[in-house]
Design a protein around this motif. Structure first.
Motif, mmCIF file in Angstrom:
data_model
loop_
_atom_site.group_PDB
_atom_site.id
_atom_site.type_symbol
_atom_site.label_atom_id
_atom_site.label_comp_id
_atom_site.label_asym_id
_atom_site.label_seq_id
_atom_site.Cartn_x
_atom_site.Cartn_y
_atom_site.Cartn_z
ATOM 1 N N GLU A 67 0.877 -1.182 0.000
ATOM 2 C CA GLU A 67 0.000 0.000 0.000
ATOM 3 C C GLU A 67 0.905 1.219 0.000
ATOM 4 N N HIS A 124 -6.107 -5.068 3.991
ATOM 5 C CA HIS A 124 -6.194 -3.616 4.136
ATOM 6 C C HIS A 124 -7.609 -3.108 3.871
ATOM 7 N N THR A 125 -8.150 -3.474 2.702
ATOM 8 C CA THR A 125 -9.415 -2.881 2.265
ATOM 9 C C THR A 125 -10.619 -3.330 3.077
ATOM 10 N N VAL A 144 -4.722 6.512 -1.973
ATOM 11 C CA VAL A 144 -4.053 5.283 -1.552
ATOM 12 C C VAL A 144 -4.081 4.309 -2.718
ATOM 13 N N HIS A 160 -2.411 0.415 -4.305
ATOM 14 C CA HIS A 160 -1.867 -0.884 -3.921
ATOM 15 C C HIS A 160 -1.058 -1.461 -5.078
#
Length: 103
Positions: free
Chosen positions: A4, A62-63, A89, A91
Motif C-alpha cells: 500500500e 487492508h481494504t 491510496v 496498492h
C-alpha cells in the motif's frame, strides 16, 4: 504480498504533531490480521510531504480487515485531520525485486 502506498501532504506547521500521533496510531494498524510492516518517510525536498508504505499479506487485509475495523476508526481519528488534500491510496503487487547485499 501487497504494498500500500500513499503520499501524505500534512498541513504546514503540523509536521511534529503528525509524526508524534503517527507513532501512536501505528499500534492500531499493527494489530490487524495480515499486516506485515509499515514505514513512514519524510520528503527531503518538501518539508510537509511524507510517503507511507504498508505491506499486507493480501489486498483484503487492508481494504476489508483494516478499513472495516475499530482500529481504523482510531487511526482515522488520530491522523486524518492532518491531511490537505486527503491522500490517494494505491496498492501494488511485486513484479521484480533486486537487493544489493550491504557489507
Amino acid at each position: 504480498m501487497i504494498l500500500e502506498m500513499a503520499i501524505l501532504q500534512v498541513k504546514k506547521g503540523e509536521e511534529v504533531s503528525f509524526e508524534s500521533d503517527f507513532v501512536i496510531a501505528s499500534q492500531f494498524i499493527q494489530s490487524i490480521s495480515g499486516y506485515v510492516s509499515h514505514s513512514l518517510r519524510k520528503c527531503i525536498e518538501v518539508e510537509n510531504k511524507y510517503l507511507l508504505l504498508v505491506e499486507w499479506k493480501k489486498l483484503e487485509d487492508h481494504t476489508v480487515g483494516f478499513r472495516e475495523s475499530e482500529s481504523y476508526l482510531e487511526w482515522k481519528k488520530l491522523l486524518h485531520h492532518y491531511y490537505d488534500p486527503f491522500p490517494v491510496v494505491e496498492h501494488y503487487e511485486m513484479v521484480m525485486e533486486n537487493k544489493k547485499e550491504l557489507s
